[in-house]
Write an enzyme that holds these catalytic residues in place. Structure first.
Site, PDB file in Angstrom:
ATOM      1  N   ARG A  77       0.817  -1.211   0.000  1.00 63.42           N
ATOM      2  CA  ARG A  77       0.000   0.000   0.000  1.00 63.42           C
ATOM      3  C   ARG A  77       0.850   1.260   0.000  1.00 63.42           C
ATOM      4  O   ARG A  77       0.550   2.246  -0.679  1.00 63.42           O
ATOM      5  CB  ARG A  77      -0.936   0.005   1.216  1.00 63.42           C
ATOM      6  CG  ARG A  77      -2.143  -0.902   1.095  1.00 63.42           C
ATOM      7  CD  ARG A  77      -1.815  -2.379   1.057  1.00 63.42           C
ATOM      8  NE  ARG A  77      -1.107  -2.820   2.251  1.00 63.42           N
ATOM      9  CZ  ARG A  77      -0.364  -3.928   2.327  1.00 63.42           C
ATOM     10  NH1 ARG A  77      -0.200  -4.704   1.271  1.00 63.42           N
ATOM     11  NH2 ARG A  77       0.251  -4.261   3.460  1.00 63.42           N
ATOM     12  N   THR A  78       1.933   1.264   0.781  1.00 63.25           N
ATOM     13  CA  THR A  78       2.795   2.441   0.849  1.00 63.25           C
ATOM     14  C   THR A  78       3.429   2.733  -0.512  1.00 63.25           C
ATOM     15  O   THR A  78       3.484   3.884  -0.958  1.00 63.25           O
ATOM     16  CB  THR A  78       3.887   2.252   1.910  1.00 63.25           C
ATOM     17  OG1 THR A  78       3.269   2.208   3.212  1.00 63.25           O
ATOM     18  CG2 THR A  78       4.884   3.394   1.892  1.00 63.25           C
ATOM     19  N   ALA A 114      -4.082   0.660   4.230  1.00 61.57           N
ATOM     20  CA  ALA A 114      -5.120   0.305   3.254  1.00 61.57           C
ATOM     21  C   ALA A 114      -6.349   1.199   3.367  1.00 61.57           C
ATOM     22  O   ALA A 114      -7.128   1.303   2.418  1.00 61.57           O
ATOM     23  CB  ALA A 114      -5.524  -1.157   3.420  1.00 61.57           C
ATOM     24  N   THR A 153       3.421   3.706   8.900  1.00 57.96           N
ATOM     25  CA  THR A 153       4.209   3.669   7.673  1.00 57.96           C
ATOM     26  C   THR A 153       4.245   5.058   7.032  1.00 57.96           C
ATOM     27  O   THR A 153       3.411   5.917   7.326  1.00 57.96           O
ATOM     28  CB  THR A 153       3.612   2.686   6.656  1.00 57.96           C
ATOM     29  OG1 THR A 153       2.312   3.161   6.270  1.00 57.96           O
ATOM     30  CG2 THR A 153       3.507   1.290   7.226  1.00 57.96           C
ATOM     31  N   LYS A 193       8.115  -7.551   9.743  1.00 62.62           N
ATOM     32  CA  LYS A 193       7.779  -8.243   8.494  1.00 62.62           C
ATOM     33  C   LYS A 193       8.858  -9.244   8.093  1.00 62.62           C
ATOM     34  O   LYS A 193       8.554 -10.272   7.480  1.00 62.62           O
ATOM     35  CB  LYS A 193       7.551  -7.229   7.366  1.00 62.62           C
ATOM     36  CG  LYS A 193       6.213  -6.487   7.460  1.00 62.62           C
ATOM     37  CD  LYS A 193       6.018  -5.554   6.277  1.00 62.62           C
ATOM     38  CE  LYS A 193       4.702  -4.792   6.337  1.00 62.62           C
ATOM     39  NZ  LYS A 193       3.534  -5.646   6.096  1.00 62.62           N
TER      40      LYS A 193
END
Length: 261
Positions: A77-78, A114, A153, A193
């Site tokens: 998304r970023t 998101a 983020t 992550k």
């Protein structure tokens, strides 16, 4: 759901019942939560676990009916927001359609960033979708906070989705400086992550100290990897966890009782 009931009758399987559950759909069955997941997989599991642990349930049958689509094909998304990366909307729509077809009565997304695509998603869905930043801002207002610091983020920070929600509640939102933001991003991507348990958090601690010096009353863990990071890496700060807030809001949306904390 008629085909499901018909098939069940043919096999002699009674319809699902739960007299203790308050939330039911039109067919008399428990309402269902649908999780648009895979953003990332561990964050999806964390949201699901928090839903289960937050339910005021004494038996399996008193828990909510939850369906999670861990769609790891959803693009970053970023990258989409900041650098023209692949648009995640088609895959987000795909997950929503799968969940609706499976019987979801309310949808949630297991990713803060998101929510930048929340408004674009609405024409494609036919059931309510909760908005995590707005739910979080309302909870911060209820707690009496007037100045919070957002950890998130780059995409979430620059998209302004938390700014808008917190401004609506009259809460000032602080953010890390450039160096601090890089540290937060690195912990999200190179720490959680990447599955690293030995990640060095010194730079993040410096960023948090700087925000506290500016008067931050609480840290908004505005990326779903951050609640995991704060537990795994042993942070001891006053935080507001949007994942937990979303989990509780989803349970209430389908008529389930939530444990008092």
């Amino acid at each position: 759901m008629r085909w499901e009931l018909a098939a069940s009758k043919k096999r002699g399987i009674p319809p699902r019942k739960n007299p203790a559950a308050a939330g039911r759909g039109r067919n008399g069955m428990k309402k269902t939560i649908g999780i648009v997941g895979g953003m990332g997989p561990l964050a999806t599991a964390d949201l699901l676990e928090k839903m289960i642990r937050s339910a005021d349930a004494a038996t399996d049958q008193q828990h909510a009916h939850i369906i999670a689509d861990c769609n790891t094909d959803i693009p970053d998304r970023t990258a989409a927001i900041l650098s023209g990366g692949e648009d995640p909307l088609p895959q987000l729509v795909r997950s929503c359609m799968h969940l609706e077809a499976a019987g979801a009565n309310v949808l949630v997304m297991s990713c803060n960033t998101a929510h930048y695509f929340y408004d674009r998603l609405q024409p494609f869905i036919n059931v309510p979708m909760l908005h995590m930043p707005r739910e979080t801002a309302q909870r911060a207002h209820e707690l009496g906070d007037t100045r919070c610091a957002l950890l998130a983020t780059d995409g979430t920070v620059r998209a302004g989705i938390y700014d808008e929600a917190f401004a609506a509640e009259g809460i000032e939102l602080l953010k890390p400086d450039a160096e601090g933001q890089r540290a937060v991003m690195d912990m999200i991507y190179s720490g959680v992550k990447a599955g690293r348990h030995d990640y060095d958090t010194a730079a993040v601690h410096r960023a948090l100290d700087a925000l506290k010096a500016q008067g931050a009353q609480a840290f908004i863990l505005g990326c779903m990897e951050l609640p995991i990071a704060f537990v795994d890496y042993g942070f001891d700060e006053v935080t507001i966890d949007p994942t937990q807030i979303l989990a509780e809001a989803a349970l209430r949306a389908v008529g389930m009782k939530v444990k008092e904390r």
